[in-house]
Design an enzyme around this catalytic site. Structure first.
Site, short mmCIF file in Angstrom:
data_model
loop_
_atom_site.label_atom_id
_atom_site.label_comp_id
_atom_site.label_asym_id
_atom_site.label_seq_id
_atom_site.Cartn_x
_atom_site.Cartn_y
_atom_site.Cartn_z
CD GLU A 1 9.43 -11.58 -9.07
OE1 GLU A 1 8.75 -11.07 -8.19
OE2 GLU A 1 10.67 -11.51 -9.11
CB CYS B 1 -0.95 0.08 1.19
SG CYS B 1 -2.11 -1.27 1.27
CD GLU C 1 16.52 -13.47 -8.13
OE1 GLU C 1 15.91 -13.99 -7.18
OE2 GLU C 1 16.21 -12.36 -8.59
NE ARG D 1 4.53 1.12 0.06
CZ ARG D 1 5.42 0.84 1.00
NH1 ARG D 1 6.65 1.20 0.85
NH2 ARG D 1 5.06 0.19 2.08
CD1 TRP E 1 -0.45 -6.14 -3.41
CD2 TRP E 1 -0.89 -6.90 -1.35
NE1 TRP E 1 -0.21 -7.49 -3.40
CE2 TRP E 1 -0.47 -7.99 -2.15
CE3 TRP E 1 -1.22 -7.15 -0.02
CZ2 TRP E 1 -0.38 -9.29 -1.66
CZ3 TRP E 1 -1.12 -8.44 0.47
CH2 TRP E 1 -0.70 -9.49 -0.35
CG ASN F 1 1.38 0.33 4.42
OD1 ASN F 1 1.06 -0.82 4.14
ND2 ASN F 1 2.64 0.75 4.42
N GLY F 2 -0.85 -1.45 6.46
CA GLY F 2 -0.54 -2.36 7.56
C GLY F 2 -1.73 -3.27 7.83
CE LYS G 1 11.27 -3.10 -5.60
NZ LYS G 1 11.90 -4.18 -6.36
CG HIS H 1 17.65 -38.04 -5.68
ND1 HIS H 1 17.92 -39.31 -5.22
CD2 HIS H 1 18.84 -37.51 -6.05
CE1 HIS H 1 19.23 -39.53 -5.29
NE2 HIS H 1 19.80 -38.44 -5.80
CE LYS I 1 13.38 -11.45 -10.18
NZ LYS I 1 13.94 -10.94 -8.99
C1 F6R Z 1 11.38 -10.65 -6.20
C2 F6R Z 1 11.37 -9.66 -5.16
C3 F6R Z 1 11.04 -10.10 -3.78
C4 F6R Z 1 11.89 -9.32 -2.76
C5 F6R Z 1 11.46 -9.67 -1.34
C6 F6R Z 1 12.31 -9.00 -0.29
O1 F6R Z 1 11.76 -10.10 -7.42
O2 F6R Z 1 11.59 -8.50 -5.38
O3 F6R Z 1 11.19 -11.46 -3.63
O4 F6R Z 1 13.23 -9.64 -2.96
O5 F6R Z 1 10.13 -9.28 -1.18
O6 F6R Z 1 12.22 -7.61 -0.38
P1 F6R Z 1 13.27 -6.69 0.35
O7 F6R Z 1 14.60 -6.95 -0.29
O8 F6R Z 1 12.79 -5.30 0.12
O9 F6R Z 1 13.28 -7.08 1.79
#
Ligand code: F6R
Length: 605
Positions: A485, A2, A478, A27, A75, A99-100, A600, A501, A482
């Site tokens: 997502e 949010c 990773e 966000r 969000w 937010n929260g 994010k 396995h 990527k």
């Molecule tokens: C994936 C991604 C998330 C963040 C995770 C941690 O592309 O961005 O998996 O890496 O939410 O976020 P931070 O680094 O802000 O704690």
């Protein structure tokens, strides 16, 4: 999660709020809303499901004339994505955004007799009603009472019907930053919304109340006593928060990696060796520990996995990586002799923050690797090593991953030096190797068309598998994250030796396998794993170093990275994996920067 913005000042508030929400959309983007005092000093509220663009359309900016308001991009946590659940929420004389998560909203609903009176299904509206029931003309007293009865995390921005021009903010855990600028007073959930107006800002301390008016910002402790804010400065600029000609933030951020790497590494080299004196980190931190425990979420955690694979064999002490949401509810094996490294781009991820607090309660020394200056994790950790990636806007992390790795590699190098595992010469040559990663990344970025072509097969498939051994396995984790997502292709990473396995049961004709084989000591083993999947019909995308000798016909697509030291291949490999995900998302016509259900900064559990 949010995004929150508030403004009071001489400029047109609606425009500032909408621009701020566009800036903060990463966000959360399932609905958005604003509330503002109109020219007759009445509060008007406009909210819509969908993105900020839908809200903008609903606003009649020609008739605007407001100078004070709050805005929110949501969000969803409590309650579905509906206009009613969008913020701001109104209750009596209170209008607020949140937010929260208010954990005891159920109890509060009962206690304050709100059953049947709520217009939405949100915990936030409950908080608005509770606040209104405490309000008798004294905003600070009412806010104090609210904080005494709500449990959970919150960043609130509040307006009261009878206080035109005023915005109040209060937070616990969830972030809020504020600034008084030449354009007026601003408050937001993140710095990116403040950058167009100022570089000087302060973090609203937890359990403090901030009051914005058109001509000033005042900060108070929870009892209403004035407090001086601690002003900070950020070196990000407007350009860093804009797309600058790139079609997506993600592509721009992929391109920014070489520069971000240099900015993170170079200021920390002195006489050819890693040096953290400017960060206030003393060698005793590295000398006086018996084990390292890294804690993070998502991509940041995968950066930790790479660092673990690199550090443990050199340092010869246990190096563990734990998912923060698991760590915080476990009874982790850490003590005063454990160095706990917390990794977070945003510095606000709630599980990572809780993990940091837990580690401190066990007496462990904590070192945070953080990108956002002044974020909660940065402030609460014993030591902080800032990465210098600039703002990362795309939801999928790219440049933050590379700089987290660079910071961890430098920590590993310094520790090896301090603990007698590296000579000065070895440490220096390690750093030179790390710097070689910069042109190697540039080379892969310059060749991005290769990945553009290779996704043609991938985008028609429901699944994809990534595999590698040793460091390459850590990179695969990773790569899979990527891809899934942002392309919504189910992707899984497998240690190549584990294939037999179980996972190999899923390999059939045309199933894409992205095989990473850059580690010399396991190269032959890795190639035989590639043969195994090829024999079952897999569509193999093989990533190796330039000089690797590979039979023709083994791979359907073979991408070669420059011949750099095995320890640093993660950097060019990361670029390839990011571009594969980027072009797959693009090829499927998806929203690259704002994938569904994600946001994010995960500031709620
Ligand atoms: C994936 C991604 C998330 C963040 C995770 C941690 O592309 O961005 O998996 O890496 O939410 O976020 P931070 O680094 O802000 O704690």
């Amino acid at each position: 999660m949010c995004g929150i913005i508030g403004y009071s000042g001489p400029l047109e508030a609606e425009t500032i709020l909408l621009d701020g929400l566009s800036q903060l959309e990463y966000r959360g983007y399932d609905s958005a809303g604003i509330a503002f005092f109109d020219t007759a000093s009445n509060i008007r509220l406009i909210k819509r499901t969908g993105k900020v663009a839908a809200l903008r359309e609903a606003c009649d900016l020609e008739k605007a004339g407001s100078h004070c308001g709050i805005g929110h991009t949501r969000w969803a946590t409590h309650g579905g994505v509906t206009d009613a659940n969008a913020h701001p929420h109104r209750a009596g004389r209170v209008t607020l955004i949140h937010n929260g998560i208010i954990e005891n909203y159920h109890d509060l609903t009962e206690k304050f007799g709100l059953e049947g009176r709520l217009a939405s299904q949100t915990d936030s509206e409950v908080a608005a009603h509770v606040l209104d029931s405490f309000y008798n003309g004294d905003p600070k007293a009412a806010i104090k009472s609210l904080t005494q009865c709500v449990e959970g995390s919150y960043g609130f921005c509040i307006m009261f019907d009878d206080r035109p021009g005023e915005i109040y903010g209060v937070r616990r855990v969830s972030p809020l930053v504020a600034a008084y600028t030449r354009s007026g007073a601003l408050i937001a959930s993140d710095l990116t919304a403040l950058i167009p107006y100022t570089r000087k800002y302060f973090v609203v301390p937890e359990d403090h109340i901030v009051k914005l008016t058109g001509y000033k910002i005042a900060l108070y402790d929870i009892n209403g006593n004035p407090v001086s804010p601690q002003i900070m400065e950020v070196n990000w600029n407007m350009d860093s928060a804009m797309k600058n000609g790139f079609p997506h933030f993600m592509l721009k951020e992929i391109h920014e990696q070489p520069e971000a790497l240099k900015n993170t590494i170079l200021p920390r080299i002195s006489k050819g060796l890693p040096d953290f004196s400017d960060d206030g980190i003393d060698d005793s931190l590295f000398a006086e520990c018996d084990r390292i425990h890294m804690v993070a979420c998502g991509t940041a955690m995968y950066a930790g996995m790479v660092a673990r694979a690199l550090m443990e064999p050199v340092l010869r002490i246990p190096v563990t990586v734990t998912i923060a949401s698991e760590f915080r509810y476990a009874d982790p094996l850490i003590d005063q002799r454990t160095l706990v490294i917390i990794i977070s781009q945003s510095g606000e991820t709630i599980d990572t923050l809780a993990a940091l607090r837990l580690a401190k309660s066990y007496g462990s020394k904590t070192l945070a690797i953080v990108n956002v200056k002044g974020s909660t994790i940065a402030r609460e950790s014993d030591f902080v090593l800032y990465t210098h990636a600039g703002p990362e806007i795309a939801v999928a992390s790219t440049k933050a991953y590379s700089v987290q790795l660079a910071a961890l590699y430098m920590i590993g190098c310094r520790m090896a030096l301090v603990r007698g595992k590296f000579t000065d010469k070895e440490a220096s040559s390690f750093l030179l190797g790390l710097l070689d990663a910069v042109p190697a990344m540039e080379a892969m970025i310059a060749r991005k068309e290769e990945e553009k072509n290779l996704v043609t097969h991938l985008i028609n498939q429901p699944d994809a598998f990534f595999m590698g051994r040793g460091l390459d396995y850590a990179f695969s984790l990773e790569g899979a994250l990527k891809l899934k997502e942002i392309s919504y292709i189910h992707a899984e990473a497998c240690a190549a030796g584990e294939l037999k396995h179980g996972t190999i049961a899923l390999i059939a004709s045309n199933v894409p396998v992205i095989a990473i084989a850059t580690q010399e000591h396991v190269f032959a083993k890795m190639i035989s794993n590639v043969r195994e999947v090829k024999a079952r019909g897999a569509f193999v995308i093989l990533l190796t170093k330039e000089n690797a000798v590979v039979d023709g016909g083994l791979a359907d697509i073979h991408i070669r990275i420059p011949d750099i030291d095995d320890r640093f291949t993660v950097f060019p490999i990361a670029v390839i994996l990011q571009l594969i995900a980027y072009y797959a998302s693009l090829g499927k016509n998806l929203d690259v920067d704002q994938p569904r259900n994600l946001a994010k900064s995960v500031t709620v559990e």
